[in-house]
Write an enzyme that holds these catalytic residues in place. Structure first.
Site, PDB file in Angstrom:
ATOM      1  N   ARG A   1       1.875   2.748   3.698  1.00  0.00           N
ATOM      2  CA  ARG A   1       2.793   1.770   4.841  1.00  0.00           C
ATOM      3  C   ARG A   1       3.461   0.650   4.269  1.00  0.00           C
ATOM      4  NH1 ARG A   1      -2.661   1.081   4.039  1.00  0.00           N
ATOM      5  NH2 ARG A   1      -3.772  -0.666   4.547  1.00  0.00           N
TER       6      ARG A   1
ATOM      7  N   LYS B   1      -5.430  -6.824   1.828  1.00  0.00           N
ATOM      8  CA  LYS B   1      -6.528  -7.191   2.482  1.00  0.00           C
ATOM      9  C   LYS B   1      -7.841  -6.544   2.067  1.00  0.00           C
ATOM     10  CE  LYS B   1      -3.393  -8.168   6.592  1.00  0.00           C
ATOM     11  NZ  LYS B   1      -2.292  -7.236   5.740  1.00  0.00           N
TER      12      LYS B   1
ATOM     13  N   CYS C   1      10.261 -16.442  16.325  1.00  0.00           N
ATOM     14  CA  CYS C   1       9.262 -16.242  17.079  1.00  0.00           C
ATOM     15  C   CYS C   1       9.345 -16.867  18.422  1.00  0.00           C
ATOM     16  CB  CYS C   1       8.057 -16.885  16.236  1.00  0.00           C
ATOM     17  SG  CYS C   1       7.571 -16.044  14.671  1.00  0.00           S
TER      18      CYS C   1
ATOM     19  N   TYR D   1       0.976  -1.086  -0.047  1.00  0.00           N
ATOM     20  CA  TYR D   1       0.132   0.004   0.073  1.00  0.00           C
ATOM     21  C   TYR D   1       0.872   1.314   0.181  1.00  0.00           C
ATOM     22  CZ  TYR D   1      -3.248  -3.663   2.043  1.00  0.00           C
ATOM     23  OH  TYR D   1      -3.839  -4.519   2.274  1.00  0.00           O
TER      24      TYR D   1
HETATM   25  C1  LIG Z   1      -1.423  -6.460   6.301  1.00  0.00           C
HETATM   26  C2  LIG Z   1      -0.480  -5.735   5.674  1.00  0.00           C
HETATM   27  C3  LIG Z   1      -0.506  -4.417   5.918  1.00  0.00           C
HETATM   28  C4  LIG Z   1      -1.680  -3.793   7.079  1.00  0.00           C
HETATM   29  O1  LIG Z   1      -2.597  -3.652   6.688  1.00  0.00           O
HETATM   30  P1  LIG Z   1      -3.863  -2.891   7.353  1.00  0.00           P
HETATM   31  O2  LIG Z   1      -4.814  -3.167   6.816  1.00  0.00           O
HETATM   32  O3  LIG Z   1      -3.271  -1.584   7.473  1.00  0.00           O
HETATM   33  O4  LIG Z   1      -3.800  -3.585   8.684  1.00  0.00           O
HETATM   34  C5  LIG Z   1       0.428  -3.526   5.196  1.00  0.00           C
HETATM   35  N1  LIG Z   1       1.448  -4.001   4.466  1.00  0.00           N
HETATM   36  C6  LIG Z   1       1.231  -5.340   4.234  1.00  0.00           C
HETATM   37  C7  LIG Z   1       2.245  -5.852   2.966  1.00  0.00           C
HETATM   38  C8  LIG Z   1       0.335  -6.138   4.722  1.00  0.00           C
HETATM   39  O5  LIG Z   1       0.333  -7.537   4.477  1.00  0.00           O
HETATM   40  S1  SF4 Z   2       1.696 -16.478  13.275  1.00  0.00           S
HETATM   41 FE1  SF4 Z   2       3.345 -14.990  14.249  1.00  0.00          FE
HETATM   42  S2  SF4 Z   2       3.942 -15.755  15.981  1.00  0.00           S
HETATM   43 FE2  SF4 Z   2       3.014 -17.469  15.065  1.00  0.00          FE
HETATM   44  S3  SF4 Z   2       4.746 -18.269  13.921  1.00  0.00           S
HETATM   45 FE3  SF4 Z   2       3.734 -16.962  12.530  1.00  0.00          FE
HETATM   46  S4  SF4 Z   2       5.086 -14.894  12.571  1.00  0.00           S
HETATM   47 FE4  SF4 Z   2       5.386 -16.238  14.283  1.00  0.00          FE
END
Ligand SMILES: *Cc1c(COP(=O)(O)O)cnc(C)c1O
Ligand code: SF4
Length: 349
Positions: free
Chosen positions: A90, A312, A99, A87
């Site tokens: 962001r 999304k 993790c 996007y």
């Molecule tokens: C999920 C995601 C986001 C964040 O999406 P929001 O709808 O703002 O929570 C941003 N960039 C990427 C590549 C994503 O997969």
């Molecule tokens: S869902 Fe999140 S915490 Fe769980 S293995 Fe994947 S990246 Fe790690």
């Protein structure tokens, strides 16, 4: 007590049946179950929702034809290592792939794990330079892996570097640490989560109310008391939370812990996760039931990450229809609106 990391350790804990396919499952994805999560598992319950998320299953060796190596198209949108830019406003920044636990349904299943490619110092510099050079980037989302697996000192340095970029207004951290390893939420960590200028938001991944142990709730309270706004992300998972009572209890528990439910993620087409999959129709029916039962504060948005890197989108259910003629009376050109309790009504366009 240490994090369990091998099939042998899981056998010793009485958590695994004997099945030769488990070795294959464990080869495909690392194992990690923290003491905090282990303590929550009810061994008498073969369908325990905590065990189901972290204990490998032979079903993981069954790969369906429609499952993908890169289910949400991260690769297609990665201009430099560690950045996903899908996007305009962001980016994701993934400093490491480690993790505290490994969730068997993980959408980055093919990437996460110990020794999984962490960014070197120069790669991290290049990722930060990418953000610095693009004034349209307003929000940086730290994800991974789990960014809270960085030492607080390194995390503080990274946050300071982002804070120094004028056009970055928001730093968002996505983490499972407060839930699965709450002892990591120390004063030193809280101090690291304090940019001078930017707003820092914290998204916590939680799939079942039972994950919110006393220690987890205390860790969330420490974050909230430090002035950090908390939002919740839940993955819809068959056999874990695909019942309306389970979701209702979870969403209430999150709000009570000062976490605003943000997204309910439709499970991605990750290889070897067919046993976690829920149909879109089922997900919509669950969301519809929640709408009738729960405060607006406790309503997540049900989203699908469109395979191929397309991002999304909310996937309903929708409450507007086109066929008000089915109702008695007349209001030409009207819409049909369904209420949260299943009643149907006309509404002018
Ligand atoms: C999920 C995601 C986001 C964040 O999406 P929001 O709808 O703002 O929570 C941003 N960039 C990427 C590549 C994503 O997969
Ligand atoms: S869902 Fe999140 S915490 Fe769980 S293995 Fe994947 S990246 Fe790690």
């Amino acid at each position: 007590m240490q994090t369990l990391r091998t099939l042998k350790a899981l056998h010793r804990e009485g958590l695994l049946p004997v099945d030769p396919r488990l070795a294959e499952a464990a080869d495909a994805m690392a194992i990690a179950i923290t003491p905090e999560m282990l303590a929550l598992i009810d061994r008498a319950d073969p369908a325990d929702p905590i065990a189901r998320q972290f204990v490998p299953s032979a079903a993981e060796t069954e790969i369906a034809a429609n499952e993908l190596l890169d289910p949400i198209g991260d690769e297609a949108r990665s201009p430099v290592k560690g950045i996903v830019h899908r996007y305009p406003d962001r980016v994701l920044l993934k400093p490491l792939h480690v993790c505290p636990v490994y969730c068997r349904f993980c959408f980055r299943r093919e990437k996460v794990g110990p020794g999984g490619e962490a960014l070197s110092a120069s790669e991290l510099d290049a990722a930060i330079a990418y953000i610095e050079a693009r004034p349209e980037i307003w929000e940086v989302i730290l994800t991974g892996g789990d960014p809270l697996m960085l030492a607080p000192r390194r995390l503080a340095k990274l946050i300071a570097a982002l804070d120094a970029i004028d056009h970055v207004g928001v730093i968002r951290i996505h983490s499972r640490v407060p839930i699965v390893d709450p002892s990591r939420v120390t004063d030193e960590l809280l101090a690291a989560l304090k940019p001078r200028r930017t707003a820092l938001w914290f998204a916590v991944h939680c799939n079942h109310a039972r994950e919110l142990s006393v220690a987890a709730r205390a860790a969330l309270a420490r974050l909230a008391d430090a002035g950090i706004p908390l939002i919740g992300q839940t993955v819809l998972l068959a056999g874990v939370n695909d019942e309306v009572e389970t979701l209702e209890t979870l969403m209430r528990a999150l709000v009570t812990a000062r976490v605003k439910p943000y997204y309910l993620h439709h499970p991605d087409l990750v290889r070897g996760t067919g046993h976690f999959r829920v149909s879109v129709e089922r997900g919509q029916a669950l969301m519809r039931a929640l709408r009738g039962r729960l405060s607006g504060l406790a309503q997540p948005t049900y989203v699908l990450d469109v395979p191929g890197g397309h991002g999304k989108v909310p996937i309903g259910p929708g409450y507007l229809g086109d066929d008000p003629d089915a109702l008695p009376g007349a209001l030409p050109g009207a819409l049909l609106v369904e209420d949260a309790f299943g009643g149907r009504h006309r509404y002018p366009r």
